[in-house]
Scaffold this active site. Sequence first.
Site, short mmCIF file in Angstrom:
data_model
loop_
_atom_site.label_atom_id
_atom_site.label_comp_id
_atom_site.label_asym_id
_atom_site.label_seq_id
_atom_site.Cartn_x
_atom_site.Cartn_y
_atom_site.Cartn_z
N ARG A 1 0.85 -1.21 0.00
CA ARG A 1 0.00 0.00 0.00
C ARG A 1 0.88 1.24 0.00
NH1 ARG A 1 -3.69 -3.22 3.04
NH2 ARG A 1 -2.53 -2.93 4.98
N ALA B 1 -15.31 -8.72 -11.16
CA ALA B 1 -14.04 -8.23 -11.68
C ALA B 1 -13.77 -8.74 -13.09
CB ALA B 1 -12.91 -8.66 -10.75
N ASP C 1 -15.32 -4.21 -6.61
CA ASP C 1 -15.46 -5.39 -5.74
C ASP C 1 -16.89 -5.89 -5.87
OD1 ASP C 1 -13.55 -6.48 -3.25
OD2 ASP C 1 -15.64 -7.07 -3.09
N SER C 2 -17.08 -7.19 -5.61
CA SER C 2 -18.44 -7.72 -5.70
C SER C 2 -19.15 -7.70 -4.35
CB SER C 2 -18.41 -9.14 -6.27
OG SER C 2 -17.57 -9.94 -5.47
N ASP D 1 -5.50 -7.63 -6.79
CA ASP D 1 -5.26 -8.41 -5.56
C ASP D 1 -6.47 -9.30 -5.29
OD1 ASP D 1 -4.23 -9.35 -3.17
OD2 ASP D 1 -4.97 -7.64 -2.01
N CYS E 1 -2.57 -14.68 -3.31
CA CYS E 1 -2.43 -15.04 -1.89
C CYS E 1 -2.74 -16.52 -1.69
CB CYS E 1 -3.32 -14.17 -1.02
SG CYS E 1 -5.06 -14.34 -1.40
N PHE F 1 -10.69 -5.84 -7.03
CA PHE F 1 -10.86 -6.62 -5.78
C PHE F 1 -10.47 -5.73 -4.59
CE2 PHE F 1 -9.50 -9.48 -9.20
CZ PHE F 1 -10.51 -10.41 -9.23
N1 SAH Z 1 -7.14 -5.93 -2.08
C1 SAH Z 1 -7.88 -6.05 -0.86
C2 SAH Z 1 -8.10 -7.47 -0.45
C3 SAH Z 1 -8.81 -8.29 -1.50
S1 SAH Z 1 -9.67 -9.64 -0.85
C4 SAH Z 1 -7.17 -5.26 0.26
O1 SAH Z 1 -6.00 -4.93 0.08
O2 SAH Z 1 -7.79 -4.99 1.29
C5 SAH Z 1 -10.56 -10.16 -2.23
C6 SAH Z 1 -11.78 -9.33 -2.55
O3 SAH Z 1 -12.26 -9.80 -3.79
C7 SAH Z 1 -12.96 -9.44 -1.59
O4 SAH Z 1 -13.29 -8.16 -1.13
C8 SAH Z 1 -14.10 -10.04 -2.41
O5 SAH Z 1 -15.35 -9.43 -2.12
C9 SAH Z 1 -13.67 -9.70 -3.80
N2 SAH Z 1 -14.13 -10.59 -4.88
C10 SAH Z 1 -14.13 -11.94 -4.89
N3 SAH Z 1 -14.54 -12.39 -6.11
C11 SAH Z 1 -14.78 -11.29 -6.86
C12 SAH Z 1 -15.21 -11.10 -8.20
N4 SAH Z 1 -15.45 -12.12 -9.02
N5 SAH Z 1 -15.36 -9.84 -8.65
C13 SAH Z 1 -15.11 -8.78 -7.84
N6 SAH Z 1 -14.68 -8.92 -6.57
C14 SAH Z 1 -14.53 -10.14 -6.09
#
Ligand code: SAH
Length: 387
Positions: free
Chosen positions: A195, A263, A233-234, A283, A323, A211
């Site tokens: 970050r 996404a 984000d979803s 991410d 991750c 995400f």
């Molecule tokens: N980058 C974030 C952590 C990501 S965790 C940070 O630094 O805080 C993964 C995220 O992806 C979650 O919030 C989840 O809601 C989202 N997610 C999972 N599948 C998804 C999709 N198909 N489209 C959009 N978001 C998605």
Amino acid sequence: MRRHPWVYATAIKRVDGKPKAGATVQILSHDGRWVAKGAYSPSSKIRVRVWSWNETEAIDHAFFKRKISAAIQYRQQWIKDTNAIRLIAGEADGLPGLIVDQYDRVIVCQFLSAGVEYWRDAIISALQEQTQCSLMVERSDAAVRSREGMPEQSGILYGEYDGKLISINEHGVQYGVDVLGGHKTGFYIDQRDNRRMVSELSRDRRVLNMFCYTGGFSLAALQGGAKSVVSVDSSGDALGLAQRQMVMNGYSSELATWLDADAFSTLRELRSAQERFDLIVLDPPKFAPSAQHLERALKAYKEINRAALQLLNPGGLLFTFSCSGAVSLENFEQMIATSVSEALAHMQDQETNYRVMRRLAAGLDHPVLASFPEGEYLKGLLLQRTQ
Ligand code: SAH
């Protein structure tokens, strides 16, 4: 490997007696030599996790006090400018299956192995004593508990909680953490260094954060002076929290767009609309929860990476992560090489290429034991489109 803390069931020839879940057992080699002592987990493929390689070391309350104290001291030495810290990172701190995060004066624990579950009272009292926290929360609602034959559970372990977000400050940005309802323990502490790098590289850039969860990278980009930030984000709840935090930090909401969307389809739409960005963060969640999902996961990673590479302006930066513990650094870098090659195949410009500027990982409060490389779950790369 020497000092690797796991013994798989398939490597065990004989078990004397009927040790209970979490009980301390002695590990002997095939020729009867003493090797280590560890916690027995009768339903897990990882049948024993090592506590100690020292035959004379007792596994008792004092043992847990010592381990916790060493883990806290290490963080005090290395982690500055934040009050959100991973205090205990399982195997790397000699406590397999225990995750403890600190958010200001709140401690959040995950007991993810039979061994730490067995010793939970000793662990809780040592943490209470050594952190002087005002609130302790359990978030053992992770799927891995079922592999240990344990139900998921969460709740308050100590103190009173009014249900409000816990406010943390990382490198000058304020984030609100939902310790009971958020992902994992509430916040992705592991991305702190990344970050910061995003913040440092965002000035006057058009940023896309895929995400975004509660907007960690989005706020870092706004702090760094981004021209605009699109976040996707979803999860509507996560986006709602992200927007509240933006206001709390005093950033102008005109610079930010929050999209509650998938996404994969969003990336396709942005591409057909010929949108371009100067900095993209990718991410995603863990696409490979275990080794058997590896192939499908790599396909999904490749799809989003290829699309993101194609959305970069010349000179643009891509922060890309995985991750998934089941995806090795080698798998990840190979997947990126293929994504780059496929992205280039669709480009008109014969001169374009991408350079790998840096390998990315979790912060120093997520150490990886040299004898336990599996502990390195978060891996990433910073790529730049050359022209
Ligand atoms: N980058 C974030 C952590 C990501 S965790 C940070 O630094 O805080 C993964 C995220 O992806 C979650 O919030 C989840 O809601 C989202 N997610 C999972 N599948 C998804 C999709 N198909 N489209 C959009 N978001 C998605």
